[in-house]
Design an enzyme around this catalytic site. Structure first.
Site, mmCIF file in Angstrom:
data_model
loop_
_atom_site.group_PDB
_atom_site.id
_atom_site.type_symbol
_atom_site.label_atom_id
_atom_site.label_comp_id
_atom_site.label_asym_id
_atom_site.label_seq_id
_atom_site.Cartn_x
_atom_site.Cartn_y
_atom_site.Cartn_z
ATOM 1 N N ARG A 142 1.003 -1.236 0.019
ATOM 2 C CA ARG A 142 0.114 -0.047 0.156
ATOM 3 C C ARG A 142 0.781 1.311 -0.042
ATOM 4 O O ARG A 142 0.595 2.260 -0.607
ATOM 5 C CB ARG A 142 -0.971 0.024 1.224
ATOM 6 C CG ARG A 142 -1.615 1.238 1.388
ATOM 7 C CD ARG A 142 -2.886 1.513 2.137
ATOM 8 N NE ARG A 142 -2.782 0.325 3.301
ATOM 9 C CZ ARG A 142 -2.240 0.560 4.657
ATOM 10 N NH1 ARG A 142 -1.473 1.535 4.656
ATOM 11 N NH2 ARG A 142 -2.317 -0.395 5.382
ATOM 12 N N TYR B 199 -17.324 17.984 -12.710
ATOM 13 C CA TYR B 199 -17.730 16.222 -12.960
ATOM 14 C C TYR B 199 -18.817 15.766 -11.951
ATOM 15 O O TYR B 199 -18.619 16.023 -10.837
ATOM 16 C CB TYR B 199 -16.633 15.411 -12.760
ATOM 17 C CG TYR B 199 -16.664 14.160 -13.169
ATOM 18 C CD1 TYR B 199 -17.213 13.353 -14.205
ATOM 19 C CD2 TYR B 199 -16.698 13.197 -11.837
ATOM 20 C CE1 TYR B 199 -17.416 12.033 -14.212
ATOM 21 C CE2 TYR B 199 -17.301 11.883 -11.904
ATOM 22 C CZ TYR B 199 -17.495 11.251 -13.287
ATOM 23 O OH TYR B 199 -17.769 9.984 -13.258
ATOM 24 N N ASP C 82 -8.769 19.628 -12.642
ATOM 25 C CA ASP C 82 -9.126 18.207 -13.417
ATOM 26 C C ASP C 82 -8.668 18.190 -14.624
ATOM 27 O O ASP C 82 -9.607 18.905 -15.517
ATOM 28 C CB ASP C 82 -10.582 17.957 -12.860
ATOM 29 C CG ASP C 82 -10.848 16.450 -13.528
ATOM 30 O OD1 ASP C 82 -10.132 16.146 -14.461
ATOM 31 O OD2 ASP C 82 -11.791 16.037 -12.891
ATOM 32 N N LYS D 71 -9.906 7.493 -18.425
ATOM 33 C CA LYS D 71 -10.218 8.058 -19.933
ATOM 34 C C LYS D 71 -9.008 8.166 -20.672
ATOM 35 O O LYS D 71 -8.709 6.749 -21.125
ATOM 36 C CB LYS D 71 -10.796 9.446 -19.603
ATOM 37 C CG LYS D 71 -11.821 9.518 -18.300
ATOM 38 C CD LYS D 71 -12.983 8.587 -18.562
ATOM 39 C CE LYS D 71 -13.953 8.594 -17.396
ATOM 40 N NZ LYS D 71 -14.155 9.866 -16.665
#
Ligand SMILES: *Cc1c(COP(=O)(O)O)cnc(C)c1O
Length: 377
Positions: A46, A98, A170, A195
């Site tokens: 992690r 978004y 973003d 994306k």
């Protein structure tokens, strides 16, 4: 190194052990330590994994940032970034942010004590007027979704610096190939890597890249503490997808330009939103801060019936949410990304029932046009 070279060699140092050109996938949760008091570079996955690190470094280099961090989704990157703030802090956020970011801010984070004002971020005086003594950051998307509005990034940075705020962008729609907000003075760039960065519609992932190491350390602490890291197999897929970012975007953008030129000649198309059109109100600002209009556009049709027929009948473009894949994707904001918004508010924001968004993939544009033409004739 130029961008294309950076894509191929930046995050992909040839494996010094065996010479493999592809980065090894370290499928492990932990790393054995050499001795009682001498720990190696990695301890628990992690906190750090070599495959993830290669990807994080690659994305940081492309965005010209100090630190890159890979998360399990775009929303994980965005939500982890909001944890930089404390209850009582205030953010100024673009109103057509978004949908998932809007949901996280307006439910989870406001419940936790963060204050948020949504503003028309194409309007610098409106942004300035929303700033309070508690404001800590501006949060922007340019081009925005789905109306492809353009914010003036250097103008926002000047305002933010004057008031001691961070500027967070973003950059999902543009990618660092077309726009690098950190070079324009922004502090943090976020991505839904789902994306264009991965580009193959087969991974959910997200990134945060910081301008400074200090911010990078704070966000790395959150990444480890909150734990929404990207797994090694997905990291490897994104490392692979990233290598073709430039060719994919160039091709998708060239096709988008052709489709926009054709849409302009169609009687049933009433309005086109694309920052490559000189009549777009943000055209000049976009030209100054980005090197191309990208591969995503929206358009309004003449009626609900045409819209329905197109979305139900289209064959080459998938009727789906998401964007930025090798496959073209046609989405319907009124019933997809903005379905949770009351119809009156949605209409007031300009997201009509006749608006569709097209993410142009790598099919031949003539075939895409022929597919659309059947419903627009
Ligand atoms: C998809 C998207 C997100 C969310 O990313 P996920 O990977 O789906 O969590 C955030 N911002 C923008 C602009 C997006 O398109």
């Amino acid at each position: 190194m130029k961008f294309a070279t950076e894509l191929i060699h930046g995050g992909n140092p040839i494996d010094p052990e065996h010479g493999s050109l592809s980065h090894p996938v370290y499928h492990t949760s932990t790393f054995a330590q050499r001795s009682f008091d001498h720990f190696g570079r990695y301890d628990y996955a992690r906190s750090g994994n070599p495959t993830r690190e290669a990807l994080e470094e690659a994305v940081a280099r492309l965005e010209k940032g100090a630190t890159g961090l890979a998360f399990a989704s775009g929303m994980a990157a965005i939500a982890s970034t909001f944890l930089l703030f404390r209850p009582g802090d205030h953010l100024v956020v673009c109103e057509d942010v978004y949908g998932g970011t809007f949901r996280a801010l307006s439910t989870l984070f406001t419940g936790w004590g963060l204050k948020v004002s949504f503003v028309d971020a194409t309007d610098l005086p409106e942004i300035a007027a929303a700033i309070t003594p508690e404001t800590r950051a501006l949060y922007l998307e340019t081009p925005s979704n789905p109306l492809i509005k353009i914010s003036d990034l250097p103008g926002c940075v000047a305002l933010a610096r004057q008031r001691g705020l961070l500027t967070i962008v973003d950059n999902t729609f543009m990618t660092p190939y077309l726009q690098r907000p950190l070079e324009l003075g922004c502090d943090i760039v976020l991505h839904s890597g789902t994306k264009f960065l991965n580009g193959h519609s087969d991974v959910i992932c997200g990134f945060a890249v910081t301008a400074t190491q200090e911010l990078g350390q704070r966000l790395r602490f959150i990444q480890n503490a909150f734990g929404a890291v990207l797994g090694p197999q997905d990291c490897w897929l994104v490392l692979r997808g990233l290598k073709t970012l430039k060719v994919r975007l160039e091709e998708g953008q060239a096709s988008a330009r052709k489709i926009v030129a054709w849409l302009k000649t169609q009687d049933k198309v009433q309005k086109i939103y694309y920052p490559g059109l000189p009549e777009h109100p943000g055209y000049e600002i976009h030209q100054r801060q980005a090197s191309g209009p990208g591969a995503v556009l929206s358009f309004e049709l003449d009626s609900y019936e045409t819209t329905k027929r197109l979305l139900e009948g289209v064959q080459l473009a998938a009727f789906a949410v998401s964007l930025g894949g090798v496959e073209s994707i046609l989405s319907y904001p009124a019933k997809m990304s903005h379905a949770a918004m009351p119809p009156a508010e949605r209409e007031a924001r300009g997201i009509k029932d006749t608006l569709v968004r097209l993410s142009v993939g790598l099919e031949d544009p003539e075939d895409l046009i022929a597919d659309l033409e059947r419903f627009l004739k």
